[in-house]
Design an enzyme around this catalytic site. Structure first.
Site, short mmCIF file in Angstrom:
data_model
loop_
_atom_site.label_atom_id
_atom_site.label_comp_id
_atom_site.label_asym_id
_atom_site.label_seq_id
_atom_site.Cartn_x
_atom_site.Cartn_y
_atom_site.Cartn_z
N LYS A 100 0.83 -1.21 0.00
CA LYS A 100 0.00 0.00 0.00
C LYS A 100 0.86 1.26 0.00
CE LYS A 100 -0.76 0.20 5.03
NZ LYS A 100 -0.11 1.50 5.26
N ASP A 101 2.15 1.14 0.33
CA ASP A 101 3.06 2.29 0.35
C ASP A 101 3.81 2.48 -0.97
OD1 ASP A 101 2.44 2.83 3.04
OD2 ASP A 101 4.06 1.53 3.76
N ARG A 148 -8.10 8.59 3.48
CA ARG A 148 -9.15 7.62 3.18
C ARG A 148 -9.98 7.32 4.42
NH1 ARG A 148 -9.60 2.32 4.48
NH2 ARG A 148 -7.42 2.25 5.19
N ARG A 149 -9.29 6.95 5.50
CA ARG A 149 -10.01 6.62 6.72
C ARG A 149 -10.77 7.83 7.26
NH1 ARG A 149 -4.85 3.26 9.05
NH2 ARG A 149 -5.47 1.18 8.34
N ARG A 166 0.33 10.27 13.46
CA ARG A 166 1.41 9.70 12.68
C ARG A 166 2.26 8.81 13.57
NH1 ARG A 166 4.11 11.92 8.63
NH2 ARG A 166 5.19 9.91 8.76
N ARG A 172 1.27 5.02 17.75
CA ARG A 172 -0.15 5.39 17.72
C ARG A 172 -0.91 4.81 18.90
NH1 ARG A 172 -1.72 4.30 11.54
NH2 ARG A 172 0.27 3.19 11.46
N CYS A 259 -1.48 9.53 -1.44
CA CYS A 259 -1.93 9.77 -0.07
C CYS A 259 -2.75 11.05 0.02
CB CYS A 259 -0.72 9.84 0.86
SG CYS A 259 0.10 8.25 1.08
#
Length: 332
Positions: A100-101, A148-149, A166, A172, A259
């Site tokens: 995904k990165d 997105r979230r 972040r 987190r 992103c």
């Protein structure tokens, strides 16, 4: 993917491969998993594997700058550029990435050699105050660095407040424990790979929160010219995962996603050879969303990519240029 010839040559059998990775606990766990898979595929003991497949930690810009959102730093590539450079300079041979990165177009000279079996694609809701998104009190604070979230959450609960979170998984979770937010999201795949699945308050069904493109997939990049590395990595490639990732990344590429774009996409095989892809794009505040679902045959990665591209074209037509311009403007 590369298509190495068989059998593996003698030089490849003796070859040592330096693995490049980020230094977070999750990234290291994924790099060690690739080393273990290489050892198992080629009949090596633990000591031999450590010697043949050493791991080099490379700090990326995404790891260095934690006080700004990824979208403000330039989006995709923040966790790969420095590792790409190390590969092209010959300092490492393999790069292990969370797919995904990875930008949809790799730098000249690099190629994706393998993707391993995909983990749980779902997002995880994590909270000290609620069992799920709908149980959060009005005005509750949710921490996330993902546009997105953020967009998906605010579409469902516009009464909530989103703040930037972040850092790696552990960072987190610490912020959550300190009370900087009432809830946050992590990927179930990362929690599973870290042996921390119990941290999830509740996994979120993909029907409720469609995941990021290629979420849960790990890929290995090599230099295009490195045939021996391609031969050694060939047994690690999961064909089903590769099909799904090819469709999703083609979908992302057509939409010029980064992103800075709140979009999601998930391809799934139905067991009959058909591939089903669901995708969506949203305004960052969740006020408007457009989605698409596309199903078709995918006997190989090229066909899967064609399906993903077709789905993206349909989504662009449904959403319209005005909406996409608003998405781009809002994400500036």
């Amino acid at each position: 993917m590369t298509s190495p010839a068989a059998p593996i040559g003698r030089e490849a059998q003796r070859r040592s491969l330096k693995i490049g990775t980020r230094g977070s606990p999750l990234a290291l766990a994924q790099a060690h998993d690739i080393a273990a898979r290489l050892a198992a595929a080629h009949g090596l003991s633990g000591d031999e594997a450590t010697e043949r497949f050493p791991i080099t930690v490379i700090e990326t810009r995404g790891d260095q700058v934690l006080d700004r959102a990824l979208s403000a730093l330039g989006g995709k590539g923040l966790f790969t550029r420095e590792i790409d450079a190390a590969q092209l300079e010959g300092r490492v041979d393999l790069a292990v990435h969370s797919m995904k990165d990875v930008p949809t177009v790799l730098p000249d000279g690099l190629t994706l050699a393998a993707v391993t079996p995909r983990e749980d694609v779902r997002d995880a809701f994590i909270s000290t105050r609620a069992d799920g998104i709908d149980d959060l009190p009005s005005g509750a604070v949710v921490g996330t660095a993902s546009l997105r979230r953020q967009a998906q959450l605010l579409r469902r609960r516009p009464d909530l407040r989103v703040v930037m979170f972040r850092g790696n998984v552990q960072t987190r979770l610490r912020k959550l424990e300190e009370g900087q937010a009432d809830a946050t999201f992590l990927a179930m795949a990362g929690l599973n790979r870290l042996g921390m699945a119990e941290i999830a308050t509740s996994p979120i069904a993909t029907e409720a929160m469609l995941p990021a493109v290629a979420q849960g997939a790990v890929g290995v990049a090599i230099r295009v010219s490195d045939r021996e590395a391609a031969e050694l990595l060939a047994p690690l490639n999961c064909a089903k995962t590769a099909l799904r990732v090819a469709a999703e990344r083609a979908f992302l590429k057509r939409l010029d996603g980064s992103c800075r774009t709140p979009l999601a996409g998930l391809a799934e095989l139905d067991g009959t050879g058909a591939l089903r892809l669901r995708g969506e794009v949203l305004l960052p505040d969740g006020a408007e969303r457009h989605g698409v679902e596309w199903t078709g045959p995918a006997a190989n990665e090229a066909e899967a990519a064609q399906l993903g591209d077709a789905a993206a074209l349909e989504l662009l037509a449904v959403a319209g240029p005005e909406f996409m311009a608003r998405v781009a403007e809002a994400a500036q």
